[in-house]
Design an enzyme around this catalytic site. Structure first.
Site, short mmCIF file in Angstrom:
data_model
loop_
_atom_site.label_atom_id
_atom_site.label_comp_id
_atom_site.label_asym_id
_atom_site.label_seq_id
_atom_site.Cartn_x
_atom_site.Cartn_y
_atom_site.Cartn_z
N CYS A 73 0.76 -1.18 -0.03
CA CYS A 73 0.04 -0.03 -0.25
C CYS A 73 0.74 1.43 0.10
CB CYS A 73 -0.80 0.08 1.23
SG CYS A 73 -2.00 1.54 1.44
N ASP A 127 10.70 -14.71 2.81
CA ASP A 127 12.21 -14.47 2.64
C ASP A 127 13.01 -14.56 3.55
OD1 ASP A 127 11.45 -13.46 0.06
OD2 ASP A 127 12.13 -11.49 0.20
N ARG A 211 34.47 -34.20 -12.37
CA ARG A 211 34.22 -35.01 -11.27
C ARG A 211 33.56 -36.38 -11.40
NH1 ARG A 211 34.24 -30.18 -8.24
NH2 ARG A 211 32.04 -30.36 -7.77
N GLN A 255 6.23 -20.36 -5.47
CA GLN A 255 6.87 -20.68 -4.26
C GLN A 255 5.77 -20.15 -2.90
OE1 GLN A 255 11.53 -19.91 -4.21
NE2 GLN A 255 10.15 -18.89 -5.84
O1 F6P Z 1 8.84 -10.48 0.02
C1 F6P Z 1 8.15 -11.78 -0.34
C2 F6P Z 1 8.62 -11.65 -2.07
O2 F6P Z 1 7.87 -12.91 -2.48
C3 F6P Z 1 10.04 -11.60 -2.46
O3 F6P Z 1 10.60 -12.66 -2.33
C4 F6P Z 1 9.60 -11.12 -3.84
O4 F6P Z 1 10.77 -10.54 -4.36
C5 F6P Z 1 8.51 -10.31 -3.75
O5 F6P Z 1 7.87 -10.73 -2.51
C6 F6P Z 1 7.56 -10.25 -4.84
O6 F6P Z 1 6.53 -9.37 -4.80
P1 F6P Z 1 5.41 -9.37 -5.41
O7 F6P Z 1 4.29 -10.48 -5.10
O8 F6P Z 1 4.70 -8.04 -4.82
O9 F6P Z 1 5.77 -9.39 -6.98
#
Ligand code: F6P
Length: 323
Positions: A73, A127, A211, A255
């Site tokens: 926001c 994060d 390797r 994720q």
């Molecule tokens: O802060 C969580 C997160 O998923 C970060 O890993 C990523 O950079 C960001 O939010 C993405 O934000 P949005 O969903 O606003 O694109």
């Protein structure tokens, strides 16, 4: 205390619903009324809130996302926006607010706290970069989603003797990439805390083939300077001399969308109940988090503007075990 409100803010994280449920039911247990505010701080400005009962939070503990909706926001970053939110909260006779979110959201909490409004934050971001909590809501689920993808990509990488760049989330923190890389047995991990230029990444992949490995898995944090895009560009430009076939997979928001695993449900439940406990004690302006497996409170003043530091021993360990 008679009436509190709860909101979810910033990027959603698996487990937010479990935290909402815990705040609502623990608040009801105190004999308070609990309001849910829609779309984060935006809803606090616009007065989008609804009274929540125990049944309103039934059947949500296993759901990803947030039933309240979330938003980033920009208006709340302005004094006018925050003043409007304060007026709205006062009009609705809300006496305290619980904010479930990460760094940006807890900066908002701290601003409200400084204006004299009782606020308690709950540590939630995939994060895991929030100071004041060793682990935050959503991290474990997001990590497991990334890990499943890495395991799958490793299978197809081995079949074709290919290298893969797998980009995971983490705006400015390499926690997810480091943990996914360690757990997924990556040959190289590229994170903002330990940058690796493209030629070194290429060396690591070539050394892995020498390797006797059949694959080269590189986990890259989106926030690294040499992110997947830049690395792929370098590898594309040097394709012939490198002599390996490379594919890129960006996991992105996949994720964030999963159903919360047990760890996140329990963590969110404990932190949600902990936030209500803090309010009941009259402890405001704090972040509720988990440290050494105890629910703790840390003043927002200490949380805001700081970033959690990655354990350097784990960075070293990842490099040793990649051999
Ligand atoms: O802060 C969580 C997160 O998923 C970060 O890993 C990523 O950079 C960001 O939010 C993405 O934000 P949005 O969903 O606003 O694109």
């Amino acid at each position: 205390m008679k009436r509190i409100a709860v909101l979810t803010s910033g990027g959603d994280a698996p487990g937010m619903n479990a935290a909402i449920r815990a705040v609502v039911r623990s608040g009801l247990n105190q004999g308070w009324e609990v309001y849910g505010i829609k779309q984060g701080f935006q809803g606090s400005i616009l007065g989008q809130m609804l009274l929540m009962g125990a049944r309103d939070v039934g059947g949500i503990i296993q759901q990803g996302g947030t039933i309240l909706g979330s938003a980033r926001c920009p208006e709340f970053r302005t004094v006018e926006g925050r003043n409007q939110a304060l007026r709205t909260l006062n009009q609705h006779e809300i006496e305290a607010l619980v904010v479930i979110g990460g760094n940006g959201s807890q900066t908002g909490s701290y601003e409200l706290h400084k204006m004299g409004f009782p606020v308690v934050g709950i540590a939630s971001t995939i994060d895991n970069d929030l100071y004041g909590s060793e682990i935050t809501i959503g991290v474990d689920t997001a990590l497991n989603i990334a890990l499943e993808a890495i395991d799958r990509l490793k299978v197809t990488a081995s079949s074709h003797e290919r290298a893969f760049l797998i980009e995971v989330m983490g705006r400015s923190c390499g926690y997810l990439a480091l943990m996914a890389g360690i757990a997924g047995g990556a040959e190289a991990i590229v994170i903002p805390e330990a940058e690796m230029p493209p030629d070194r990444v290429a060396d690591e992949i070539q050394a892995a083939y020498q390797r006797g490995k059949a694959h080269g898995i590189v986990v890259v944090a989106e926030g690294a300077h040499y992110n997947a895009e830049k690395l792929a560009q370098y590898f594309g430009e040097h394709e012939e001399q490198l002599g390996f076939d490379l594919r890129v997979t960006k996991l992105g928001h996949v994720q964030r969308g999963g159903a919360p695993l047990a760890f996140d449900r329990v963590l969110a439940t404990r932190l949600g109940a902990g936030a209500v406990d803090a309010l009941a004690r009259g402890e405001y302006g704090v972040l509720v988090g988990l440290n050494t497996n105890q629910v703790t409170t840390t003043p927002l003043e200490e949380v805001v503007g700081r970033h959690k530091v990655l354990n350097p021993e784990l960075i070293e360990l990842a490099a040793i075990l990649a051999k």
